[in-house]
Scaffold this active site. Structure first.
Site, short mmCIF file in Angstrom:
data_model
loop_
_atom_site.label_atom_id
_atom_site.label_comp_id
_atom_site.label_asym_id
_atom_site.label_seq_id
_atom_site.Cartn_x
_atom_site.Cartn_y
_atom_site.Cartn_z
N CYS A 172 0.78 -1.62 -0.28
CA CYS A 172 -0.30 -0.22 -0.21
C CYS A 172 0.81 1.30 -0.03
O CYS A 172 -0.14 2.43 -0.34
CB CYS A 172 -0.81 -0.15 1.51
SG CYS A 172 -1.93 -1.45 1.52
N HIS A 185 12.29 1.29 5.16
CA HIS A 185 12.41 -0.92 5.20
C HIS A 185 12.79 -1.63 6.08
O HIS A 185 14.10 -1.85 6.26
CB HIS A 185 13.13 -0.74 3.52
CG HIS A 185 13.09 -1.84 2.67
ND1 HIS A 185 11.49 -3.57 3.77
CD2 HIS A 185 12.18 -2.30 1.62
CE1 HIS A 185 11.66 -4.03 2.51
NE2 HIS A 185 11.64 -3.07 1.24
N HIS A 191 -1.67 19.89 7.41
CA HIS A 191 -2.97 18.64 6.98
C HIS A 191 -2.10 17.01 6.97
O HIS A 191 -0.97 17.00 6.63
CB HIS A 191 -3.13 18.97 5.85
CG HIS A 191 -3.94 20.27 5.55
ND1 HIS A 191 -5.39 20.47 6.17
CD2 HIS A 191 -3.59 20.75 5.17
CE1 HIS A 191 -5.47 21.45 5.26
NE2 HIS A 191 -4.37 22.29 4.92
N HIS A 207 -2.67 6.97 5.17
CA HIS A 207 -3.34 5.95 4.73
C HIS A 207 -4.36 5.55 5.38
O HIS A 207 -4.24 4.96 6.34
CB HIS A 207 -2.01 4.84 4.76
CG HIS A 207 -2.46 3.50 3.86
ND1 HIS A 207 -3.05 3.25 2.41
CD2 HIS A 207 -2.23 1.95 4.12
CE1 HIS A 207 -3.26 1.91 2.89
NE2 HIS A 207 -3.33 1.27 3.36
N HIS A 233 -14.37 5.37 4.96
CA HIS A 233 -15.67 4.83 5.55
C HIS A 233 -16.65 5.44 4.47
O HIS A 233 -17.48 4.14 3.85
CB HIS A 233 -16.48 6.28 6.24
CG HIS A 233 -17.73 6.23 6.37
ND1 HIS A 233 -19.13 6.70 5.49
CD2 HIS A 233 -19.05 5.48 7.31
CE1 HIS A 233 -19.88 6.08 6.38
NE2 HIS A 233 -20.23 5.16 6.91
N ASN A 263 -10.53 0.11 2.24
CA ASN A 263 -8.97 0.56 1.40
C ASN A 263 -8.59 -0.05 0.61
O ASN A 263 -8.85 -1.11 -0.20
CB ASN A 263 -8.65 -0.40 2.84
CG ASN A 263 -7.52 -0.71 1.94
OD1 ASN A 263 -6.68 0.06 1.37
ND2 ASN A 263 -5.96 -1.14 2.99
#
Length: 496
Positions: A224, A303, A387, A391, A420, A424
């Site tokens: 993702c 990572h 802001h 994810h 909502h 995802n």
């Protein structure tokens, strides 16, 4: 009864003391230069014009010294501007909006689960419990192949989903920016789990008849957070290739990855992942700076793949019956927290004001020298960003980051509402969140945005953007017909 002591933690005076401290430390150089400049002005006034003229006449200039000095200044300025990194601008982006025919209300999802897993009621009950606490709404979408009973995850159906999602986002991007296919110099497509031959990037090139010398890349298996990896790759390429446009396409194709087995750890993605995609136009052309929405400031990648637990916490494998799915480990949130901590350690010095860095350093020294039990100081990232785009991987992810970064409900509103409304959508979720903030009319010139994404491997990646201009409420985007309904209240548990 003894008098109650005032609550100093919420005291108005303490608030102003903190504000005064931050202002003092962040502007220390300016505050130190002010008395120096005042002293210089006072001295000039005291000397008067005659004294200043005599002082100027007493200075003797040598022609060779002047030429050498001028050459040195020009040389240093040339080296500085040539070695300075090119500014990377985000001209605009477009998000795919699934049709209403693809919507999967809770009742539909559970009915399909009961029919598909009719011999395993415990797995159906597990999915219902997950869905009740997921934070998803009634309007999330799955591709047509998943609406069949049983689902039909064929290669043809997967390609069909990829074409609809990617081409719709690209068409919208062309319409918004006026970009022509022949103007694309670099193309990067990222999709983690669907990697056909020819590649998805080749599919885009074929559809829009892009130039034969285009630099194209197809990223797969990177989870993702691959969207920000694509942004980082585009940035590096745009530093090398001047006067170029780069298009990044981020998506996840759901059709071939819908798990039809009984393993609970593999059923979890079925409840969370939904259709989505985004196309982003980046450019290093100076002519684009005036209409570009944002400027890329930093990309930080972390990572944790060297650790075995981190490597296997999101793992594609076969279950005991030979059915392929994504296994989500119970240690996922703990590993994500460690990855976030490493990422914050790197990005903090780049973005935090001096006052926050000083407090962090003093606390660290205090814990090392005086008392290891001192509570570690968590920097206030709200002083660095206006802001936050976290994810939308799930309610637990958003809750954990809100708690750890001490964010308000408004700071995580875009992430919660995206989860909502759309579920995802993997690497593209950050752009639905960005569009939510714009649709609310909150994005002003100079605002700083922090995008945070997590992905298999395990990775935590961040991107920092600065708003180039005050952005008007966009039209035709994914929130166009529903933004007035948001934010909505999302209960802890939705009883099904």
């Amino acid at each position: 009864m003894p008098p109650m002591l005032p609550d100093f933690s919420n005291s108005v005076k303490l608030k102003y003391v903190k504000l005064g401290y931050h202002y003092l430390v962040d502007h220390i150089i300016t505050l130190m230069l002010v008395p120096v400049m005042v002293g210089i002005v006072v001295e000039i006034v005291r000397l008067g014009p005659d004294e200043l003229l005599n002082l100027w006449n007493s200075v003797h200039f040598d022609l060779i010294q002047v030429l050498c000095s001028s050459f040195s200044v020009i040389f240093i300025a040339t080296v500085y501007f040539m070695s300075k990194p090119r500014c990377i601008y985000l001209v605009d982006y477009a998000c795919y909006k699934p049709p209403v025919t693809c919507r999967v209300p809770f009742a539909t999802f559970m009915e399909h689960s009961r029919l598909i897993l009719s011999n395993n009621p415990k797995s159906v009950e597990f999915q219902m419990r997950i869905l009740e606490r997921s934070g998803l709404g009634e309007e999330t979408c799955l591709p047509p192949a998943i609406h069949y009973i049983p689902p039909k995850p064929t290669m043809e159906a997967a390609r069909g989903e990829a074409e609809v999602v990617i081409f719709s986002a690209m068409d919208s991007l062309f319409e918004k920016t006026g970009l022509k296919p022949k103007d694309i110099d670099i193309l990067i497509v990222n999709c983690s789990l669907f990697s056909p031959t020819p590649s998805l990037s080749a599919m885009v090139i074929n559809k829009y008849k892009l130039r034969s010398n285009i630099k194209s890349f197809n990223l797969s298996g990177m989870g993702c957070s691959a969207g920000l990896i694509s942004i980082d790759l585009a940035r590096d390429l745009l530093q090398v290739h001047p006067n170029s446009n780069a298009v990044v396409v981020s998506t996840e194709i759901i059709t071939p990855n819908y798990y039809q087995g009984k393993e609970r750890a593999m059923l979890l993605p079925n409840c969370l992942f939904r259709m989505g995609g985004a196309a982003i136009l980046l450019s290093n052309r100076n002519s684009e700076r005036w209409r570009a929405k944002y400027r890329l400031v930093h990309v930080v990648r972390t990572h944790k793949g060297a650790d075995d637990k981190a490597y296997r916490c999101v793992f594609e494998e076969e279950d005991k019956e030979g059915k392929v799915g994504i296994n989500l480990s119970k240690d996922l949130m703990a590993i994500a927290g460690e990855a976030l901590k490493s990422n914050i350690t790197t990005i903090g010095p780049l973005v935090l004001p001096a006052s926050e860095q000083l407090l962090f350093l003093l606390t660290l020294i205090g814990r090392k020298i005086f008392n290891p039990k001192w509570k570690p100081y968590i920097p206030d990232f709200k002083m660095a960003f206006e802001h936050f785009c976290i994810h939308a991987g799930g309610r637990a992810v958003i809750d954990e980051l809100q708690k750890n970064l001490q964010l308000s409900a408004e700071h995580v509103e875009a992430s919660r509402m995206t989860l909502h409304k759309f579920g995802n959508t993997s690497s593209s979720s950050l752009w639905y969140e960005m569009n939510y903030i714009e649709s609310k009319g909150r994005m002003k010139k100079g605002d700083r945005i922090w995008q945070i994404a997590f992905g298999s491997g395990f990775k935590c990646n961040s991107a920092v953007w600065k708003c180039n201009r005050t952005i008007k409420t966009p039209t035709g985007g994914p929130w166009d017909d529903c933004i007035d309904r948001y934010p909505v209240h999302i209960p802890e548990v939705v009883k099904l």
